[in-house]
Design a protein around this motif. Structure first.
Motif, mmCIF file in Angstrom:
data_model
loop_
_atom_site.group_PDB
_atom_site.id
_atom_site.type_symbol
_atom_site.label_atom_id
_atom_site.label_comp_id
_atom_site.label_asym_id
_atom_site.label_seq_id
_atom_site.Cartn_x
_atom_site.Cartn_y
_atom_site.Cartn_z
ATOM 1 N N ASP A 130 7.249 5.576 8.316
ATOM 2 C CA ASP A 130 5.837 5.695 8.693
ATOM 3 C C ASP A 130 5.330 4.398 9.302
ATOM 4 O OD1 ASP A 130 3.058 6.920 8.513
ATOM 5 O OD2 ASP A 130 2.817 5.153 7.238
ATOM 6 N N LEU A 131 5.723 3.276 8.706
ATOM 7 C CA LEU A 131 5.268 1.983 9.191
ATOM 8 C C LEU A 131 5.803 1.718 10.596
ATOM 9 C CD1 LEU A 131 3.855 -0.761 8.429
ATOM 10 C CD2 LEU A 131 6.140 -1.542 7.775
ATOM 11 N N ARG A 152 0.833 -1.216 0.000
ATOM 12 C CA ARG A 152 0.000 0.000 0.000
ATOM 13 C C ARG A 152 0.858 1.252 0.000
ATOM 14 N NH1 ARG A 152 -3.222 -2.856 3.928
ATOM 15 N NH2 ARG A 152 -2.230 -1.659 5.592
ATOM 16 N N ARG A 153 2.030 1.166 0.627
ATOM 17 C CA ARG A 153 2.887 2.347 0.745
ATOM 18 C C ARG A 153 3.876 2.488 -0.417
ATOM 19 N NH1 ARG A 153 1.467 0.728 5.776
ATOM 20 N NH2 ARG A 153 1.288 2.311 7.431
ATOM 21 N N ALA A 171 8.240 5.524 3.685
ATOM 22 C CA ALA A 171 7.250 4.467 3.828
ATOM 23 C C ALA A 171 7.589 3.559 5.002
ATOM 24 C CB ALA A 171 7.162 3.661 2.542
#
Length: 407
Positions: free
Chosen positions: A399-400, A335-336, A396
């Motif tokens: 963020d995760l 998704r990222r 990404a």
């Protein structure tokens, strides 16, 4: 009992790859009007080009020991179907397409863990233990499939470790199939020693190489195999040719012409291979630095277009976000980042691990023009679009990891 199948890994070739080399395209177009089918197993011209390719790498080869097929998958499938019946040993992790082909010919696949130094081949002691266990259970170990320059890990096996593995495999009577698709993609060839198992045990090794690794576009499937110059090698080659003939598995004339041109390795081909290795190596090293700075574990990438990361050190952080295995990890990162991410479960690792393979191709640009610029510069990291892609890659993961609520 119902057979369980694993969905294939996202195909890197769906991304389109690097721009086609103009001289390679000229060879393709020049043969586009040929209507006669190419001989199954490869024409004399193409097999001679393959022999020249191997001879320049220290493996003298006769055209009568070579088979050409439209891609590594059908070639390996024919090889497994032709080999004496028994079990197949694979490293863990390994390329996603190995195990499905083993199952397709109704053989059992057994995974042996890779050593700490690299991927692509089993730890020699683990290999011997797996062989012992297979025999204790009534099985017959027959084939070891390995890769000195590895997908998925992007590593190169040290020669001394490769020698240990080959020595153990031969002592146990295993036929070694060496997948050398990525041997010509080493990022720093002056500082990396890469040997073929066929140099160590020529009578017991079949060399397999998909030209899409370094030479031709993924949409032009072509692969070559080198069989030992022995009675067993000749018999096995004959069986493979019979199977390929039965399914009319020959190369189209334009692909055969392009493959022969590429295997001759004229200057434009050599320059493109060097540029591609340099560009992929630069972005792979940058991605590796970004991942390890965030707490992930990974072996430094040395070849190919992938790196393999282990996020188990971050398990507690990721679990707070509902990510507890490689399936969920892949879903979250697709998704990222996009389809360049594939969970470790696709490569033979247990699903409960938090491992994944990451492709470097998207970091060179989304369009052919951008990727061509990355190939033409000495330092791709200085290009704005590459820097942007790497920044998005790091963001990404950050963020995760950093936005995961800790309880």
């Amino acid at each position: 009992m119902q057979r369980q199948w694993t969905a294939p890994a996202p195909a890197d070739r769906d991304d389109g790859g690097l721009p086609v080399l103009p001289e390679l395209l000229d060879s393709f177009v020049a043969a586009a009007g040929h209507t006669a089918p190419e001989p199954v197993g490869g024409s004399a011209r193409l097999r001679s080009a393959a022999c020249g390719y191997w001879s320049r790498r220290g493996l003298w080869t006769d055209p009568e020991h070579v088979v050409v097929a439209p891609g590594a998958e059908p070639l390996l499938l024919a090889l497994l179907a032709s080999a004496p019946g028994g079990d197949v040993l694979l490293p863990r992790p390994c390329a996603a397409w190995y195990a499905p082909l083993v199952r397709l010919v109704d053989r059992r696949a057994h995974h042996a863990p890779v050593p700490a130094e690299c991927g692509g081949l089993p730890d020699p002691f683990a290999l011997l233990e797996i062989v012992r266990r297979i025999r204790a259970e009534g099985g017959v170990p027959r084939v070891l499939l390995l890769s000195a320059a590895d997908d998925p890990t992007g590593t190169v096996a040290p020669p001394e470790l490769l020698h240990e593995v080959c020595e153990a495999a031969v002592a146990e009577g295993l036929l070694i199939v060496s997948d050398e698709t990525w041997r010509d993609t080493v990022h720093h060839p002056q500082g990396t020693v890469l040997l073929s198992p066929a140099e160590m045990s020529p009578e017991n090794v079949i060399v397999l190489s998909d030209l899409a690794g370094a030479f031709t576009p993924g949409g032009w499937p072509a692969a070559i195999a080198r069989f030992p110059a022995t009675e067993r090698g000749a018999e096995l080659r004959g069986r493979v040719l019979s199977l390929l003939t039965a399914v009319r598995s020959g190369l189209p004339a334009p692909i055969a012409a392009a493959a022969a041109y590429a295997l001759d390795e004229p200057e434009p081909v050599r320059d493109r291979m060097a540029a591609a290795a340099r560009a992929h190596g630069a972005v792979a090293a940058a991605a590796y630095r970004a991942l390890t700075a965030l707490g992930a574990l990974a072996r430094p990438p040395q070849a190919g277009r992938h790196l393999y990361a282990d996020l188990d050190e971050l398990r507690g952080v990721l679990a707070a976000r509902g990510i507890t295995d490689s399936v969920e990890l892949e879903r979250a990162l697709v998704r990222r980042i996009g389809r360049s991410v594939a969970g470790g479960h696709r490569f033979g690792d247990p699903p409960h691990t938090l491992r994944l393979r990451l492709a470097t191709l998207p970091l060179l640009g989304a369009a052919e023009e951008a990727r061509l610029r990355a190939l033409q510069t000495r330092d791709p990291l200085e290009l704005p679009h590459v820097a942007t892609a790497l920044g998005a890659f790091e963001a990404a993961f950050r963020d995760l990891i950093e936005s995961s609520p800790v309880t």
